[in-house]
Structures are given as C-alpha cells and as structure tokens.
Design an enzyme around this catalytic site. Structure first.
Site, mmCIF file in Angstrom:
data_model
loop_
_atom_site.group_PDB
_atom_site.id
_atom_site.type_symbol
_atom_site.label_atom_id
_atom_site.label_comp_id
_atom_site.label_asym_id
_atom_site.label_seq_id
_atom_site.Cartn_x
_atom_site.Cartn_y
_atom_site.Cartn_z
ATOM 1 N N HIS A 135 1.112 -1.011 -0.024
ATOM 2 C CA HIS A 135 0.046 -0.050 0.148
ATOM 3 C C HIS A 135 1.085 1.012 0.089
ATOM 4 O O HIS A 135 1.622 1.517 0.966
ATOM 5 C CB HIS A 135 -0.985 -0.002 1.297
ATOM 6 N N CYS A 136 0.692 1.974 -1.081
ATOM 7 C CA CYS A 136 1.376 3.227 -1.250
ATOM 8 C C CYS A 136 0.802 4.466 -0.467
ATOM 9 O O CYS A 136 -0.211 5.118 -1.072
ATOM 10 C CB CYS A 136 1.795 3.582 -2.602
ATOM 11 N N MET A 137 1.604 4.971 0.468
ATOM 12 C CA MET A 137 0.989 6.431 1.057
ATOM 13 C C MET A 137 0.916 7.580 0.465
ATOM 14 O O MET A 137 0.150 8.271 0.751
ATOM 15 C CB MET A 137 1.481 6.304 2.561
#
Length: 298
Positions: A135-137
C-alpha cells in the site's frame, strides 16, 4: 474456451481507471498525498523561474536546455504518479467460478469472493489487489499488477529529478554570500519554521527549504528504488518477500518485462504510452512452467 474463461479474458484486456474513492482513506496517506501533489509543480516552477535564471542567462541556450530537460522530468514524474494513483489494479471487476479455489486461488472473507494467485486483500483500500505489492501512502492506494510499472518509474524519474534540483540549489546557495555561517546552521535545520514564523522569508531561505526537502527525498527515494529494483530482479513483491514466496522468478530480464511491459523502452520515457503486460494478473507462469514455455515465447 469456456464462457467464464472468455469473460475473464475480456475483462482484463483494458486497464480500468478508478472513479470512486480517489482521495486517500486514512490521515497519514492524506498528508503524504497532498505533499507530493504540492511539491511536484511548485518545485518545477521554483527551479525554472527562480533558480535557473540566476545561474544562466534567461532566454539563452543553456536556460532553454534546462527548461526542456525540466519539462521532460516533470511530465514523467507527474504522468507516472497519475498512473500509480488512478489505475485500478483491484480484483473487483473479475468474476470467476468458485471451483477455482484450491488451484492456488484462495477465498477472501472480507471481499466474500475467490481471489487469484498473488492477489491479497488490503484493509485500507478495502479490496483485493492483483499481484499486491504494497500500500503506497503517497498515492493512497495499493501498488499492484497494473500500476506497478508507474510506481517503479515514478521512483526512478523522481530520483533523477531531485538529484537535478539538488545540483541547482547547491550551486545557487554556494554562490550567495553569507549563506554558510553559524546562524545559517539554524536555517538548514529548521528551514520551514524560519519561513512560517517570518524570521527569514528571503529567497535564499526558500532555496534552503527546497534544498533540504530534495536532499531528504533523494535519500528516501534512493533506498526505495534500490529495494524495489532488487525485488523485481528476483521476481518478487514486498508481500511475497516478507512471506518467502519465490515461485515467480522467470529470470531478471523477463521479471522486468513483467512489470514494465513488452514496450518497456517506450514506458521508460513516456508515461502515457501503452506497454502490454505479458500476464493478465490472474494466470501466472511459475519458475517451473516458464522453463517449458519460455523457448516457445522467444
């Protein structure tokens, strides 16, 4: 071909764009997302219209050269970020028969559906992601099969861009008198506070702020880029590496094609170019099957 298999192949021919829940779902992602959206255009404007005219004669050949190079970097950084952010790489559009379970497929209790190999559920995105990487913030969304290319090239072009900016800002500050003094140490340690409190709102202080941000970004992006290149080289995702899954190593060349697509040369320089991926995100070659299929594909 069975009807279910035909429908599945049709569903995966076109890359879909997300139309709902475009903004990040958690506060930590919102801050990182807004920071990237702010810094990309403002850095370009700062470097082109404030820094480069101080180093090169505005309207001269060198100035135009750096404007062109800066624009190329901006298009690739922003374009790949848009792809990372907007391309839907979830399993929500895939319909498969329940009998698939057991064939490296697994049942996701959260989605109440069968998920294909290499696909796992993300609690933040609230869906299963095809070939889930992480999951890319910064995008507020997961990196998966269809946007893995954009994530990698976003990091690569961002690395080139911040290194480029560090050079310009360092040269600009080096040529200024009185910047490197004892008092200036505080300016470098607390650049944003100096500006926001009004202690120093000069052009030099803004340059120090951008220099500090770019140095920090360079260190972070360097670590991320090396780490993810290493993973792709061995045909793994972060999720698979953490669980010691190593079934999809097809050789380093093919591993990169799996991410960048068959038109990888175009993808490297043009984020909006089409580069067809070898797999559909559902059916995967393993190391064993690739040894049999690779000679035919070559």
């Amino acid at each position: 071909m069975k009807i279910s298999e035909y429908l599945l192949s049709c569903q995966l021919k076109m890359v879909r764009l997300r139309k709902k829940k475009l903004l990040p779902g958690q506060m930590s992602d919102v801050g990182a997302f807004l920071f990237v959206c702010f810094m990309i255009p403002f850095t370009f404007l700062w470097e082109i219209f404030f820094i480069t005219p101080e180093l090169y004669k505005e309207g001269g050949e060198m100035w135009y050269l750096h404007v062109v190079l800066g624009t190329i970097m901006l298009v690739n950084i922003a374009g790949n970020f848009l792809g990372l952010w907007l391309v839907d790489t979830s399993t929500r559009h895939i319909v498969v028969p329940s009998k698939k379970i057991g064939e490296n497929w697994h049942y996701c209790a959260s989605c109440e559906a069968v998920a294909p190999p290499r696909s796992w559920h993300c609690n933040v995105c609230n869906t299963c992601i095809l070939k889930r990487e992480h999951h890319c913030m910064f995008a507020g969304y997961c990196v998966g099969h269809y946007n893995h290319r954009y994530f990698l090239l976003f990091l690569a072009w961002l690395w080139v861009g911040v290194l480029y900016c560090i050079y310009f800002n360092t040269t600009y500050l080096w040529n200024m008198e009185g910047v490197f003094s004892f008092y200036a140490v505080l300016k470098f340690i607390f650049p944003l506070i100096m500006i926001m409190t009004g202690v120093d709102m000069s052009t030099a202080q803004v340059a120090i702020f951008f220099w500090s941000v770019h140095v920090a970004a360079f260190l972070l992006v360097s670590v991320l880029l090396v780490y993810h290149i290493h993973l792709i080289y061995h045909g793994k995702t972060t999720f698979e590496s953490n669980r010691r899954i190593a079934n999809y190593d097809l050789g380093w060349k093919q591993n990169f094609i799996e991410v960048l697509g068959k038109s990888w040369k175009l993808a490297l320089i043009w984020p909006f170019g089409k580069s067809k991926l070898p797999h559909n995100g559902v059916d995967w070659d393993t190391e064993a099957t690739w040894k049999l299929e690779a000679p035919k594909n070559r």
